[in-house]
Design an enzyme around this catalytic site. Structure first.
Site: not given
Ligand code: CTP
Length: 401
Positions: A208, A287, A335
């Protein structure tokens, strides 16, 4: 942190005076009220007008200038200061202060101030190594004066070695540390930052846009406030913050392992990493070659590291981040409760001044008790300090005096 802080920037003579101009710009940009004091020699390199224009304040230079003394006076300049920064600081100025000599405006105000003083020396390498200089620096250090070591490199005098004025950003960070409250001493802060990469084949990965800037700012700010800091970081292009233990990882799985290892010692966890939620089911050893037909990727779920920490957090403070593009408060609030967090920093990444690769952020802080705070657009460093302020408040509530 610099907002409305009164900084006296002392500029003594040397080719590096031009870098003090950039340092002044950084202080002003951060909201500080800067008064510049120049020695006579410094004015041979850059005119006071440059510093005056950029600081918006008169530049002070003469001890016996009736107009300047009437307006402010060297004693009030010294007394009102929150911080003195001398950059560049010549061997002469350092020697004079170490010997108690106050024969111009800069050395007189330095003698009269009770504010912390940071010297950023710059000089010829042999002058720097001269035992007389070293003795002067050491005696000032012992008296509580602060120094940032000069950098190595080619010097204006033609020699190469240690003696260059450090980059303005480094002096700025050292000054920031001196102004930071030491309210996280004794704490270990575990920070995650950056993206994770989920390998597909030897040349491709899923990831990302996270730059890691927010997490690195949190790590730096926590260190400035006296904490031990472990920064578990996915791949970024950022230099590691000074004094922080950096653990580099690539994938979410690796991040989980390293976070769990560091977790037992941590008293605070700030998870600002943008962890990939999915990874390819199979990683090709070679690859992948293109074919005529469409291609489908099978992905499997990565562990949710933060949710896992939420289950075992005990009395640790757990802070998460939520970067959203819609229904910010709803998603962030979900969350917060689902992952058992104390605080979540929510930002709408579509908003200008917020998001991945910029130096600012516009965030809302959602607390476990339902309180929501809206912060204005701030630099990521300021956001970091704001969230650490909340963490310190939580410790104060948990352990009243
Ligand atoms: N996070 C984590 N491990 C994951 C995904 C997220 O520890 N596999 C943590 C991120 O570091 C952040 C928080 O959870 O502090 C929220 O991450 P985010 O990507 O916004 O949320 P998700 O729970 O992954 O939900 P979504 O992607 O559906 O918005």
């Amino acid at each position: 942190m610099f907002k409305d802080k009164k900084i006296v920037l002392g500029v003594s003579g040397g080719i590096a005076v031009y870098k003090a101009v950039e340092l002044l710009r950084l202080f002003v940009k951060a909201g500080a009220d800067v008064s510049v004091v120049m020695t006579r020699n410094a004015q041979e390199f850059v005119t006071p007008l440059t510093f005056q224009t950029l600081s918006g304040n008169p530049v002070y230079s003469e001890l016996f200038n009736l107009y300047q003394e009437k307006k402010i006076g060297h004693i009030s300049l010294a007394e009102n200061a929150d911080l003195f920064v001398i950059a560049p600081a010549t061997a002469n100025v350092i020697g004079k202060v170490a010997s108690g000599i106050a024969d111009d405006l800069l050395t007189t105000t330095l003698m009269a101030t009770k504010a912390p003083v940071l010297f950023a020396p710059a000089m010829n390498v042999h002058m720097y190594e001269n035992p007389i200089y070293q003795r002067n620096e050491n005696s000032l250090r012992q008296l509580g004066y602060h120094f940032i070591d000069p950098a190595y490199g080619e010097l204006a005098c033609g020699y190469s070695g240690q003696g260059k004025l450090p980059a303005p950003e480094a002096i700025f960070a050292a000054a920031q540390k001196l102004l930071a409250p030491q309210d996280l001493c004794g704490h270990t802060v575990l920070v995650t930052a950056g993206p994770t990469r989920e390998e597909l084949d030897p040349v491709r990965y899923i990831s990302n846009y996270s730059s890691g800037k927010m997490g690195y700012a949190v790590a730096r700010a926590a260190r400035q406030r006296g904490a031990e800091v472990v920064l578990v970081s996915g791949p970024t292009f950022l230099p590691p913050p000074a004094g922080v233990k950096l653990v580099s990882v690539v994938s979410a799985k690796q991040m989980r392992e390293q976070v769990l290892q560091a977790f037992s010692k941590a008293t605070v966890v700030v998870k600002s990493a943008a962890v990939a939620d999915y990874r390819p089911v199979s990683v090709s050893g070679h690859k992948l070659k293109k074919k005529d037909a469409e291609m489908f990727l099978s992905l499997e779920k990565n562990p949710d590291i933060l949710a896992e920490l939420g289950q075992i957090k005990q009395d640790r403070i757990l802070v998460g981040f939520a970067a959203e593009t819609q229904d910010l408060l709803k998603h962030a609030g979900e969350k917060l409760s689902k992952k058992n967090l104390d605080l979540i920093v929510a930002n709408d990444i579509t908003q200008s001044g917020a998001g991945f690769d910029v130096d600012t952020n516009v965030v809302k802080l959602l607390h476990a008790d339902g309180k929501v705070e809206e912060l204005p657009q701030l630099s990521k460093v300021e956001v970091a300090h704001q969230l650490l302020d909340r963490v310190v408040d939580m410790f104060a509530v948990a352990k009243p005096e």
